[in-house]
Design a protein around this motif. Structure first.
Motif, PDB file in Angstrom:
ATOM      1  N   ARG A   1       8.697 -33.315 -21.459  1.00 48.57           N
ATOM      2  CA  ARG A   1       8.900 -31.834 -20.096  1.00 48.57           C
ATOM      3  C   ARG A   1       8.130 -31.905 -19.448  1.00 48.57           C
ATOM      4  N   TRP A   2       6.477 -31.861 -20.123  1.00 48.22           N
ATOM      5  CA  TRP A   2       5.672 -32.652 -19.041  1.00 48.22           C
ATOM      6  C   TRP A   2       4.105 -32.856 -19.986  1.00 48.22           C
ATOM      7  N   GLN A   3       2.975 -33.010 -18.808  1.00 53.68           N
ATOM      8  CA  GLN A   3       1.560 -33.294 -19.648  1.00 53.68           C
ATOM      9  C   GLN A   3       0.750 -32.745 -18.733  1.00 53.68           C
ATOM     10  N   VAL A   4      -0.510 -32.755 -19.712  1.00 53.00           N
ATOM     11  CA  VAL A   4      -1.904 -31.805 -18.722  1.00 53.00           C
ATOM     12  C   VAL A   4      -2.788 -32.705 -18.699  1.00 53.00           C
ATOM     13  N   ARG A   5      -3.152 -33.328 -17.803  1.00 47.51           N
ATOM     14  CA  ARG A   5      -4.438 -34.007 -17.901  1.00 47.51           C
ATOM     15  C   ARG A   5      -5.782 -32.868 -17.859  1.00 47.51           C
ATOM     16  N   ILE A   6      -6.737 -34.029 -19.444  1.00 53.98           N
ATOM     17  CA  ILE A   6      -7.316 -32.938 -19.486  1.00 53.98           C
ATOM     18  C   ILE A   6      -9.295 -33.655 -19.402  1.00 53.98           C
ATOM     19  N   ASP A   7      -9.585 -33.357 -20.204  1.00 55.60           N
ATOM     20  CA  ASP A   7     -11.594 -33.450 -20.433  1.00 55.60           C
ATOM     21  C   ASP A   7     -11.289 -34.022 -21.758  1.00 55.60           C
ATOM     22  N   GLY A   8     -11.898 -34.936 -22.032  1.00 57.82           N
ATOM     23  CA  GLY A   8     -12.173 -35.360 -23.086  1.00 57.82           C
ATOM     24  C   GLY A   8     -10.771 -36.009 -23.847  1.00 57.82           C
ATOM     25  N   ASN A   9     -10.831 -35.569 -25.101  1.00 60.38           N
ATOM     26  CA  ASN A   9      -9.278 -36.332 -26.407  1.00 60.38           C
ATOM     27  C   ASN A   9      -8.565 -35.469 -26.810  1.00 60.38           C
ATOM     28  N   MET A  10      -7.861 -35.322 -27.225  1.00 57.96           N
ATOM     29  CA  MET A  10      -7.111 -34.430 -28.195  1.00 57.96           C
ATOM     30  C   MET A  10      -6.651 -35.358 -29.432  1.00 57.96           C
TER      31      MET A  10
ATOM     32  N   THR B   1       2.237 -30.344  -9.891  1.00 58.70           N
ATOM     33  CA  THR B   1       1.818 -31.894 -10.208  1.00 58.70           C
ATOM     34  C   THR B   1       2.193 -33.170  -9.631  1.00 58.70           C
ATOM     35  N   LYS B   2       1.529 -33.412 -10.993  1.00 60.21           N
ATOM     36  CA  LYS B   2       1.702 -35.750 -10.420  1.00 60.21           C
ATOM     37  C   LYS B   2       2.490 -35.649 -10.765  1.00 60.21           C
ATOM     38  N   THR B   3       2.642 -37.002 -10.419  1.00 57.54           N
ATOM     39  CA  THR B   3       2.698 -38.392 -11.570  1.00 57.54           C
ATOM     40  C   THR B   3       2.070 -39.620 -11.869  1.00 57.54           C
TER      41      THR B   3
ATOM     42  N   VAL C   1       3.103 -33.745 -13.790  1.00 61.86           N
ATOM     43  CA  VAL C   1       1.438 -33.599 -15.337  1.00 61.86           C
ATOM     44  C   VAL C   1       0.894 -32.595 -14.066  1.00 61.86           C
ATOM     45  N   VAL C   2      -0.373 -31.911 -14.947  1.00 61.92           N
ATOM     46  CA  VAL C   2      -0.881 -30.956 -14.124  1.00 61.92           C
ATOM     47  C   VAL C   2      -1.549 -31.225 -14.613  1.00 61.92           C
ATOM     48  N   ASP C   3      -3.066 -30.604 -13.889  1.00 60.90           N
ATOM     49  CA  ASP C   3      -4.629 -30.896 -13.838  1.00 60.90           C
ATOM     50  C   ASP C   3      -4.768 -29.567 -14.842  1.00 60.90           C
ATOM     51  N   GLY C   4      -5.382 -29.748 -15.794  1.00 66.02           N
ATOM     52  CA  GLY C   4      -6.002 -28.757 -17.410  1.00 66.02           C
ATOM     53  C   GLY C   4      -7.149 -29.271 -17.223  1.00 66.02           C
ATOM     54  N   THR C   5      -7.963 -29.983 -16.446  1.00 65.16           N
ATOM     55  CA  THR C   5      -9.743 -30.287 -16.404  1.00 65.16           C
ATOM     56  C   THR C   5     -10.452 -29.325 -16.656  1.00 65.16           C
TER      57      THR C   5
END
Ligand code: CUK
Ligand code: CUA
Ligand code: CA
Length: 646
Positions: free
Chosen positions: A246-255, A308-310, A318-322
């Motif tokens: 459905r979507w992704q979130v760009r984050i800082d660090g890792n998961m 969003t971006k791709t 992709v949304v910005d979750g930084t």
């Protein structure tokens, strides 16, 4: 025996059941050996979905000391990952007996997984028909929820190796779908949501969240390889039904690992590499890392609004979750709660109030209060760290935490080779300044170096506080040595009293990570397939036989114990041969196998099931096909010949 032919605990003796079973097979056997093959097998009607007699373990608690006598059934299914075996296993709890190995990302000649056309389609093939992947590394199995507990519909498992997620349907306990997750590597933690954050009428799982450990260039191009600024990690949300990303979130660090709240509002993932390091020394340089909370409702709104971006060729929004983009709590999609360096598992308490993030490099566990995180998102809490309500010292190398229904947490201590039982409210009191509060209740040695630990129904609001299973990484001296590679130890611990009591060890083929212990009434399996479910089923004798179109040959076969029909067919060397086999037997557990000499083909068909294979015979000659699955007194005689003309 019950009406549906399944043994139940209430049955008189195992002996009675056994005689009845033998009788029914004998009848089928005799009839099958005669001529009226079809009529004989239709005598016994397919059994409908047969739930084990649904008595919650907590009520009967027949096996409180871990003993399951011959002929008795277990109280729980334990669905466990199989690590780099690529499979999922099912054990019975409390016995520890292995009930099933579900092939998922691997190849399994017993069932024909990776060999039949049906399984290849699920796994994915290259243009030449060969499998796209033959390996996988499973870590986390989780089930679908309704009303805060398992509904038995689906189970999901990750593949860290090839970044795929698989779904297992609860009725057959077989994999029915595998998807690839774009833009990530090291896909590790997964967790389904428990209800919808917006639509209150949706009180069941509709999404699955997926974390990714490894930073990759975004997009992943060689020209970005040395430019670490282009590297990043994403959280991925997959639709539970369609399995579309459905979507992704760009984050800082890792998961790393994942937990979800009971109100559907938050997904939490622990992050051990806030440093965005490439080598472990960098990854441990910061004093604190984070537990990252995702505001699902806001992310969905941002995706809808097109913010969003791709990335690269992927079409996933992709949304910005930084951190930088989410500094205003009132609009933030993410909240980074600082925790001691390099944390591991995150788990939520069955009452939905607290997340526990294990310290790994720190001898602590961090307790984060759910409604305080929500307050931060509303601008009512100053700092994300203010959501931390306890951080007790519990021992060395804490990795994963399970819960009972009495407010206690059970955390695996990898370095101490122990499981520690500690009380959450006492930990909170201690954190507030009550130095008399006795946080640690008990410790027990396990053998050795535990990874995951989990309790019976502990990931649901129906946690029953009866069992804890410790998944240990080293068995050393616990079992007969079998060469350099040791078997793994799973240890079952009775947690129903104040003191933890070790009940028994059982073995596990390397190497399980996480598992869930699901009360048996939650899983309702079917015992017989439905012939109509397969569009290619060979439904009657008239349909059996060989059909040729150019060099494409379709061979339609039926199995009825103890014979294949036809028992002979002819093809030509180099033909593209597709064999379709429908099993017309209707008796529960009456599977037939199909092994074809010298052609690398082996699979089984269950009662009323159809499976197919496609291959090209490379040599002329005579090749026997035979039943590989013991089915009948004349099982060895169940065979036929493929004649290949040169
Ligand atoms: S990880 Cu293996 S012990 Cu993959 Cu869940 Cu923690
Ligand atoms: Cu059919 Cu063995
Ligand atoms: Ca770190």
């Amino acid at each position: 025996m019950s009406e549906d032919n399944r043994p139940t605990d209430d049955e008189s003796t195992p002996e009675t059941g056994r005689r009845k079973f033998l009788n029914s097979t004998a009848v089928v056997g005799l009839a099958g050996a005669g001529l009226g093959l079809l009529s004989a097998c239709s005598k016994s009607e397919p059994t409908p979905a047969a739930a084990p007699q649904a008595k919650p373990a907590a009520e009967t608690n027949a096996h409180a000391k871990g003993e399951v006598k011959p002929g008795q059934l277990d109280d729980y299914y334990m669905l466990s990952s199989g690590g780099h075996s690529g499979e999922v296993r099912i054990y019975g709890v409390p016995s520890g007996r292995t009930l099933k190995r579900i092939p998922v990302f691997n190849i399994d000649p017993m069932s024909g997984w990776g060999i039949t056309n049906e399984s290849k389609k699920i796994i994915g093939t290259r243009p030449d028909g060969s499998l796209k992947y033959r390996t996988g590394d499973t870590h986390h199995v989780h089930g679908s929820y309704a009303d805060g507990t398992y509904d038995g519909k689906y189970f999901w498992v990750n593949d860290k190796l090839n970044n795929r997620m698989a779904r297992i349907r609860g009725d057959y306990l077989e994999c029915d779908k595998i998807i690839e997750i774009p833009n990530v590597q090291g896909f590790h933690g997964i967790f389904p949501d428990k209800r919808d954050p917006v639509d209150a009428s949706i009180n069941h799982t509709t999404r699955v969240f997926c974390g990714a450990e490894f930073h990759v260039p975004l997009p992943n191009k060689t020209s970005n390889a040395k430019d670490f600024a282009t590297y990043g990690c994403l959280l991925t949300c997959v639709d539970a039904e369609s399995m579309a990303v459905r979507w992704q979130v760009r984050i800082d660090g890792n998961m790393d690992l994942c937990a979800t709240s009971y109100d559907g509002k938050l997904a939490a993932l622990n992050c051990y590499n806030t440093e965005n390091g490439q080598v472990y020394t960098d990854m441990m340089s910061a004093e604190r890392d984070a537990c990252v909370f995702f505001n699902v409702e806001r992310i969905e709104a941002a995706v809808k609004a097109g913010k969003t971006k791709t990335i690269g060729d992927s079409k996933v929004p992709v949304v910005d979750g930084t951190k930088a983009a989410n500094s205003d709590p009132k609009t933030a999609l993410t909240c980074y709660v600082p925790v001691p360096k390099n944390p591991h598992g995150v788990n939520i308490t069955p009452d939905g109030k607290y997340y526990v993030c294990a310290g790994k490099l720190s001898p602590t566990a961090t307790v984060i209060q759910h409604d305080l995180v929500l307050k931060w998102f509303n601008g009512e809490l100053k700092e994300p760290r203010d959501a931390v309500v306890a951080e007790p010292e519990i021992g060395l190398g804490p990795l994963h935490t399970g819960f009972d229904n009495r407010g206690n947490a059970y955390t695996s201590l990898f370095l101490d080779s122990q499981v520690v039982k500690w009380n959450i409210e006492k930990a909170i009191a201690h954190f507030k300044g009550d130095k008399q509060a006795q946080v640690v209740v008990d410790r027990i040695d396990v053998h050795y170096q535990p990874g995951h630990g989990y309790t019976s129904m502990g990931e649901t609001k129906e946690a029953d506080g009866l069992y804890f299973n410790s998944g240990n990484k080293f068995s050393k001296d616990r079992f007969l040595p079998v060469g350099p590679l040791h078997v793994e130890t799973e240890q079952l611990i009775d947690i129903s009293g104040d003191k933890m009591v070790l009940l028994h060890d059982h073995t596990a083929h390397p190497e399980p990570h996480d598992a869930i212990i699901v009360r048996r009434d939650k899983i309702k399996t079917k015992q017989i397939y439905t012939m109509e479910d397969s569009p290619i089923a060979v439904k009657a004798f008239e349909e059996a036989g060989v059909e040729r179109k150019g060099n494409k040959v379709t061979v339609r076969l039926m199995s009825v114990a103890p014979a294949f029909t036809p028992n002979e067919f002819t093809v030509k060397k180099g033909d593209e041969v597709t064999i379709i086999l429908t099993n017309h037997d209707k008796v529960e557990d009456l599977h037939h196998g199909f092994g074809l000499e010298g052609q690398d083909i082996c699979f089984i068909v269950g009662p009323q099931e159809t499976r197919s294979v496609t291959f090209k015979p490379e040599r002329a000659g005579v090749f026997w096909y035979y039943c590989t699955h013991f089915c009948h007194a004349l099982h060895l005689e169940m065979r036929g010949r493929m004649i290949v003309e040169g």
